[in-house]
Scaffold this motif. Structure first.
Motif, mmCIF file in Angstrom:
data_model
loop_
_atom_site.group_PDB
_atom_site.id
_atom_site.type_symbol
_atom_site.label_atom_id
_atom_site.label_comp_id
_atom_site.label_asym_id
_atom_site.label_seq_id
_atom_site.Cartn_x
_atom_site.Cartn_y
_atom_site.Cartn_z
ATOM 1 N N GLY A 124 -7.213 -0.767 -1.954
ATOM 2 C CA GLY A 124 -6.157 -0.615 -3.061
ATOM 3 C C GLY A 124 -7.188 -0.524 -4.189
ATOM 4 O O GLY A 124 -7.686 -1.168 -4.410
ATOM 5 N N ASP A 154 -0.477 -11.956 -16.730
ATOM 6 C CA ASP A 154 -0.937 -12.647 -15.544
ATOM 7 C C ASP A 154 -1.105 -14.055 -15.639
ATOM 8 O O ASP A 154 -1.264 -14.939 -14.720
ATOM 9 C CB ASP A 154 -1.929 -11.927 -14.999
ATOM 10 C CG ASP A 154 -3.545 -11.930 -15.684
ATOM 11 O OD1 ASP A 154 -3.248 -11.973 -16.977
ATOM 12 O OD2 ASP A 154 -4.421 -11.475 -15.007
ATOM 13 N N THR A 179 5.541 -6.010 -9.216
ATOM 14 C CA THR A 179 5.587 -6.411 -7.798
ATOM 15 C C THR A 179 5.796 -4.990 -7.068
ATOM 16 O O THR A 179 4.934 -4.620 -6.242
ATOM 17 C CB THR A 179 6.492 -7.481 -7.432
ATOM 18 O OG1 THR A 179 6.081 -8.586 -8.163
ATOM 19 C CG2 THR A 179 6.230 -7.759 -6.100
ATOM 20 N N GLN A 195 1.304 1.355 -11.816
ATOM 21 C CA GLN A 195 1.051 -0.203 -11.943
ATOM 22 C C GLN A 195 0.505 -0.297 -13.091
ATOM 23 O O GLN A 195 1.007 -1.382 -14.168
ATOM 24 C CB GLN A 195 -0.172 -0.455 -10.949
ATOM 25 C CG GLN A 195 -0.311 -2.013 -10.906
ATOM 26 C CD GLN A 195 -1.018 -2.501 -9.690
ATOM 27 O OE1 GLN A 195 -1.438 -1.693 -8.859
ATOM 28 N NE2 GLN A 195 -1.311 -3.902 -9.536
ATOM 29 N N GLU A 203 2.521 -2.826 -15.738
ATOM 30 C CA GLU A 203 1.742 -4.000 -16.318
ATOM 31 C C GLU A 203 1.898 -4.011 -17.995
ATOM 32 O O GLU A 203 2.157 -5.035 -18.615
ATOM 33 C CB GLU A 203 0.220 -3.992 -15.908
ATOM 34 C CG GLU A 203 0.217 -4.262 -14.336
ATOM 35 C CD GLU A 203 -1.336 -4.381 -14.045
ATOM 36 O OE1 GLU A 203 -2.087 -3.654 -14.694
ATOM 37 O OE2 GLU A 203 -1.586 -4.705 -12.983
ATOM 38 N N THR A 211 2.781 -2.777 -7.275
ATOM 39 C CA THR A 211 1.766 -2.995 -6.447
ATOM 40 C C THR A 211 1.812 -2.891 -5.032
ATOM 41 O O THR A 211 0.953 -2.339 -4.239
ATOM 42 C CB THR A 211 1.461 -4.642 -6.723
ATOM 43 O OG1 THR A 211 1.096 -5.001 -8.219
ATOM 44 C CG2 THR A 211 0.366 -5.077 -5.920
ATOM 45 N N THR A 232 -7.870 0.826 -8.500
ATOM 46 C CA THR A 232 -7.138 0.881 -9.835
ATOM 47 C C THR A 232 -7.152 2.145 -10.216
ATOM 48 O O THR A 232 -6.867 2.786 -11.401
ATOM 49 C CB THR A 232 -7.527 -0.074 -11.046
ATOM 50 O OG1 THR A 232 -8.991 0.020 -10.866
ATOM 51 C CG2 THR A 232 -7.238 -1.412 -10.551
#
Length: 492
Positions: A22, A481, A102, A155, A159, A105, A24
């Motif tokens: 995974g 976060d 979530t 994502q 975020e 992700t 970014t």
């Protein structure tokens, strides 16, 4: 079941391996623009000298309200935040944004599903009835490999959305606090005006009583008697008006806090020390560089994160125009029997990639990209508008503070002079050397001057509250976060 366990371990191993990949960024490339934080369109220095604001000591603004040392105000602020619909809505939107993060992700990671089934079937072909028992276990795994960064951009988008919602919640809390503080300030100001109006009304009634007695014995003209009675009635009317404003302020606090009116009345009148006294705001220092101040405003940060979200959405929509690669795997284990035969074991498995190619959509995907770009431009325009408004609010608050500080000594000096003049005219009138008209005019002038002092003191406190609101209150830019202590407290 040894073979099944071996293949299950292999499928899980593949899922775990690809989950470790995974990223970014996309595997091949990441389409769409990389967001660059916008430069705030503000001047290098405040246009209004922040002389008054710099007289205080640098303190943590998160504790600013407690430093008023007014427990009534603290209670009202806590109750209002708990009851505020705007705060509740903003908090709910944070939960929604967390769920989106979530989901985004999870979309970039492998998923593993299983099904377990058992059934019995009866059938015949015109003869005896046959019974078939079947038991089946299936495991499926799939993973979309993010070739062009569409999932990474998704994502990134969510975020940014979470950070925006987080800041918006703080903005709602600061707005509620400022609103309640202003309402409480208005109530205490009305108490001061009532005190002045009552003092004036008592004086006028006493003058009217004495003049009426003198008129009965022919020592005062009927015109003086009528004037004194009119003045007393006017004083009573002013007092009733002030009382009405105070009672309306109570109704406003009841609506904002959700407390019973009797409870609010009890809080406001419980302590004699704070009655008919304005709350005293502790001064604080603001940074002289506007950009640093405005970045600590939650609404500015929220607008900037909205712009980042819109930027990432361009990449999300662009990725839809490129091929998509998925890796899927399946293991099926089954046992079945046809009575009276014994159970038979069977197994199947599959593992392989699949690719989807967008061929023709009549321009839908291209239109979605253009829509995302237009939304980004709209977010950029909104950020500039929010920043300009924020700078204006800070400048106006500083103007109000500086003006109040410059005018207050002059108004106090004028009030002292008018009070001395009133005392002198009253002494002359009692000695028979003055007239009642002059006394009443001087009294009204003196009361007006005292009211002007109270009004300017109220304006100064309101300006401090406005400056606190204008620089974002006690909010600090906490990454999404990291748990926010204030939000955790609200959850509890």
């Amino acid at each position: 079941m040894t073979k099944f366990n071996t293949k299950l371990a292999g499928l899980i191993l593949v899922s775990g391996a690809v989950s470790g990949c995974g990223m970014t960024r996309g595997l091949l490339t990441t389409v769409g623009p990389d967001y660059q934080q916008a430069t705030l369109p503000v001047a290098e220095q405040w246009q209004t000298p922040a002389l008054v604001a710099h007289q205080g000591e640098p303190e943590n603004l998160q504790q600013w309200w407690q430093r008023f040392n007014d427990p009534v105000l603290d209670t009202l602020l806590k109750a209002a935040e708990q009851q505020s619909s705007s705060v509740a809505k903003a908090k709910a939107r944070i939960s929604e944004a967390r769920a989106n993060v979530t989901s985004a992700t999870a979309a970039a990671l492998p998923n593993l599903d299983s099904t377990l089934g058992a059934n019995r079937t009866a059938f015949s072909f015109g003869g005896p009835v046959f019974i078939r028992d079947q038991y089946q276990l299936n495991l499926q795994s799939s993973w979309e490999i993010d070739l062009f960064g569409g999932l990474a951009r998704q994502q990134e988008m969510y975020e940014s959305q979470l950070e925006s919602r987080h800041a918006a919640w703080h903005d709602a809390r600061v707005a509620v606090a400022a609103e309640v503080a202003n309402a409480y300030l208005a109530y205490r100001y009305d108490e001061i005006l009532i005190k002045l109006a009552d003092k004036d009304a008592v004086s006028r009634r006493e003058s009217a009583r004495l003049i009426d007695m003198a008129g009965q014995y022919g020592l005062r003209a009927p015109a003086d008697v009528a004037l004194s009675q009119a003045s007393a009635a006017d004083g009573n009317n002013i007092l009733l008006q002030r009382q009405l404003l105070r009672d309306r302020a109570v109704k406003g606090l009841v609506a904002m806090t959700g407390l019973a009116e009797a409870e609010v009345q009890g809080l406001l009148t419980a302590s004699v020390e704070v009655q008919a006294k304005l709350p005293q705001p502790p001064p604080f220092i603001i940074d002289s560089i506007p950009a640093r101040v405005l970045l600590q405003r939650p609404d500015v940060h929220s607008a900037e994160r909205d712009m980042a979200e819109a930027s990432a959405k361009i990449g999300v929509e662009l990725a839809q125009r490129f091929p998509r690669l998925s890796l899927t795997g399946n293991i099926a284990e089954s046992m079945q029997s046809l009575h009276p035969s014994p159970l038979m074991y069977a197994q199947t498995w599959s593992l392989g990639p699949s690719i989807s190619l967008p061929l023709f959509d009549a321009g839908k995907r291209a239109a979605n990209v253009e829509t995302a770009r237009a939304q980004y431009e709209a977010a950029a325009v909104n950020l500039r508008s929010v920043v300009r408004n924020a700078a204006k609010e800070v400048e106006e608050a500083l103007l109000r503070l500086n003006s109040a500080a410059a005018r207050l000594p002059e108004v106090q000096k004028a009030a002292q002079g008018y009070a001395q003049n009133l005392r002198a005219s009253e002494e002359l009138y009692r000695a028979g050397l003055g007239n009642l008209v002059d006394v009443e005019l001087n009294r009204r002038t003196a009361i007006t001057a005292e009211t002007a002092v109270a009004e300017l003191e109220q304006e100064s406190v309101a300006a401090w509250i406005a400056l606190y609101r204008a620089i974002g209150g006690g909010w600090e830019n906490i990454p999404a976060d990291i748990p926010d202590p204030a939000l955790a407290s609200a959850d509890r």
